[in-house]
Design an enzyme around this catalytic site. Structure first.
Site, PDB file in Angstrom:
ATOM      1  N   GLY A  15     -61.802 -35.104-100.097  1.00  0.00           N
ATOM      2  CA  GLY A  15     -62.296 -36.071 -99.128  1.00  0.00           C
ATOM      3  C   GLY A  15     -61.230 -36.944 -98.480  1.00  0.00           C
ATOM      4  O   GLY A  15     -61.498 -37.624 -97.488  1.00  0.00           O
ATOM      5  N   THR A  16     -60.014 -36.941 -99.024  1.00  0.00           N
ATOM      6  CA  THR A  16     -58.913 -37.707 -98.443  1.00  0.00           C
ATOM      7  C   THR A  16     -58.429 -37.019 -97.172  1.00  0.00           C
ATOM      8  O   THR A  16     -58.484 -35.794 -97.064  1.00  0.00           O
ATOM      9  CB  THR A  16     -57.751 -37.809 -99.448  1.00  0.00           C
ATOM     10  OG1 THR A  16     -58.218 -38.392-100.653  1.00  0.00           O
ATOM     11  CG2 THR A  16     -56.604 -38.650 -98.897  1.00  0.00           C
ATOM     12  N   PRO A  19     -52.392 -36.668 -92.720  1.00  0.00           N
ATOM     13  CA  PRO A  19     -51.839 -36.401 -91.388  1.00  0.00           C
ATOM     14  C   PRO A  19     -51.099 -35.061 -91.357  1.00  0.00           C
ATOM     15  O   PRO A  19     -50.381 -34.717 -92.300  1.00  0.00           O
ATOM     16  CB  PRO A  19     -50.884 -37.568 -91.161  1.00  0.00           C
ATOM     17  CG  PRO A  19     -51.405 -38.664 -92.047  1.00  0.00           C
ATOM     18  CD  PRO A  19     -51.932 -37.959 -93.262  1.00  0.00           C
ATOM     19  N   LEU A  23     -42.872 -36.725 -92.314  1.00  0.00           N
ATOM     20  CA  LEU A  23     -41.407 -36.747 -92.345  1.00  0.00           C
ATOM     21  C   LEU A  23     -40.932 -36.224 -93.688  1.00  0.00           C
ATOM     22  O   LEU A  23     -41.260 -36.784 -94.738  1.00  0.00           O
ATOM     23  CB  LEU A  23     -40.875 -38.167 -92.135  1.00  0.00           C
ATOM     24  CG  LEU A  23     -39.342 -38.292 -92.152  1.00  0.00           C
ATOM     25  CD1 LEU A  23     -38.734 -37.720 -90.872  1.00  0.00           C
ATOM     26  CD2 LEU A  23     -38.903 -39.744 -92.337  1.00  0.00           C
ATOM     27  N   TYR A  57     -35.472 -36.477-105.482  1.00  0.00           N
ATOM     28  CA  TYR A  57     -34.728 -36.691-104.238  1.00  0.00           C
ATOM     29  C   TYR A  57     -33.904 -37.974-104.318  1.00  0.00           C
ATOM     30  O   TYR A  57     -33.014 -38.200-103.508  1.00  0.00           O
ATOM     31  CB  TYR A  57     -35.678 -36.818-103.040  1.00  0.00           C
ATOM     32  CG  TYR A  57     -36.463 -35.585-102.681  1.00  0.00           C
ATOM     33  CD1 TYR A  57     -36.340 -34.388-103.384  1.00  0.00           C
ATOM     34  CD2 TYR A  57     -37.357 -35.618-101.611  1.00  0.00           C
ATOM     35  CE1 TYR A  57     -37.092 -33.282-103.048  1.00  0.00           C
ATOM     36  CE2 TYR A  57     -38.100 -34.511-101.261  1.00  0.00           C
ATOM     37  CZ  TYR A  57     -37.980 -33.344-101.977  1.00  0.00           C
ATOM     38  OH  TYR A  57     -38.732 -32.248-101.633  1.00  0.00           O
TER      39      TYR A  57
END
Length: 284
Positions: A15-16, A19, A23, A57
């Site tokens: 449900g989330t 986008p 990036l 990272y």
């Protein structure tokens, strides 16, 4: 021109909404450090609301500073942002004599721990990266929740049609990393003639870009979002970060899409060489 309207976000199976343009922030440790904070701030100013990182990272603190800065400026609220992080590498596979040791802990057990994390409310969604169809099938068969996302390398030199169709059939969203073939890697990391680092220079990509009066990078990003696949290009240059957002006002034709898929060579930038001994190494 064909209808250029594609969804700016994907509804995940929990449900989330995620986008479709994000990036990417991975950078080879062999390259000079640049300002991740600056890149993320530029991305947020350009409209990005999806930032991809990982514990190994070593840039999560810088990303946090960028988020705080833009929140304090009133540009965003925290709930506006979709932040992806990953647990991987040395955290799960310690090294001995310079070689990575694969754990005897089944990734299914790790996934069950992630299910508990989501149930606690500490994360909104849980997913996987670099999983093969076999690994996904085991999770679906043995666990309570399916992955919301599988983040994998995807580009016209590595089309992965079978994976795309499988994930679609199971309502697992895909995120494409290295959409340009990872040309920013140092040359010593290239895999000879079987490496995708020259994808941006491919004549087929160049011809399609010229036809649409777009850059090759914009064509390669549109290739993904037009399929409903999220994509996370990496850049630390503000003008490139902004240019990469200009992919929602044109469409590739079916002929363009066929031509791009026709470039498929099975070439990978990321081979995960350190975990080839793992019993579920995904790139067999």
């Amino acid at each position: 021109m064909e209808d250029s309207q594609v969804a700016r976000s994907i509804e995940l199976n929990d449900g989330t909404r995620m986008p479709v343009l994000g990036l990417g922030t991975w950078k080879s440790p062999h390259l000079p450090r640049t300002s991740v904070q600056g890149a993320v701030e530029a991305a947020i100013a350009a409209g990005y609301r999806h930032i991809d990182t990982a514990h190994n990272y070593k840039n999560e603190v810088d990303i946090g500073k960028a988020l705080r800065s833009k929140i304090q400026q009133g540009v965003i609220r925290r709930q506006d942002m979709f932040i992806v992080s990953k647990k991987m590498g040395d955290d799960l596979f310690p090294k001995k004599d310079g070689k990575m040791l694969t754990s005897d802990i089944d990734y299914v057990d790790v996934w069950r721990g992630m299910e508990a994390l989501q149930a606690s409310g500490k994360v909104k969604s849980i997913g996987v990266s670099n999983f093969s169809i076999l690994q996904l099938e085991r999770l679906l068969a043995l666990c309570r929740l399916p992955p919301a996302v599988n983040q994998i390398e995807l580009h016209p030199y590595l089309v992965q049609t079978e994976m795309i169709e499988f994930c679609k059939s199971k309502s697992i969203a895909l995120t494409a990393y290295s959409p340009f073939g990872s040309p920013q890697r140092p040359p010593e990391m290239f895999r000879g003639v079987l490496d995708p680092h020259k994808l941006l220079e491919d004549p087929v990509v160049a011809d399609i870009a010229k036809k649409h009066r777009r850059s090759p990078a914009q064509v390669l990003l549109r290739y993904h979002v037009q399929q409903g696949i999220a994509v996370i290009p990496k850049s630390d240059k503000p003008h490139r970060i902004l240019e990469n957002t200009k992919i929602f006002d044109f469409s590739l034709t079916e002929e363009d899409m066929r031509a791009l898929r026709g470039l498929d060579r099975g070439w990978r930038a990321c081979m995960l060489e350190g975990v080839k001994s793992h019993p579920y190494y995904p790139f067999v």
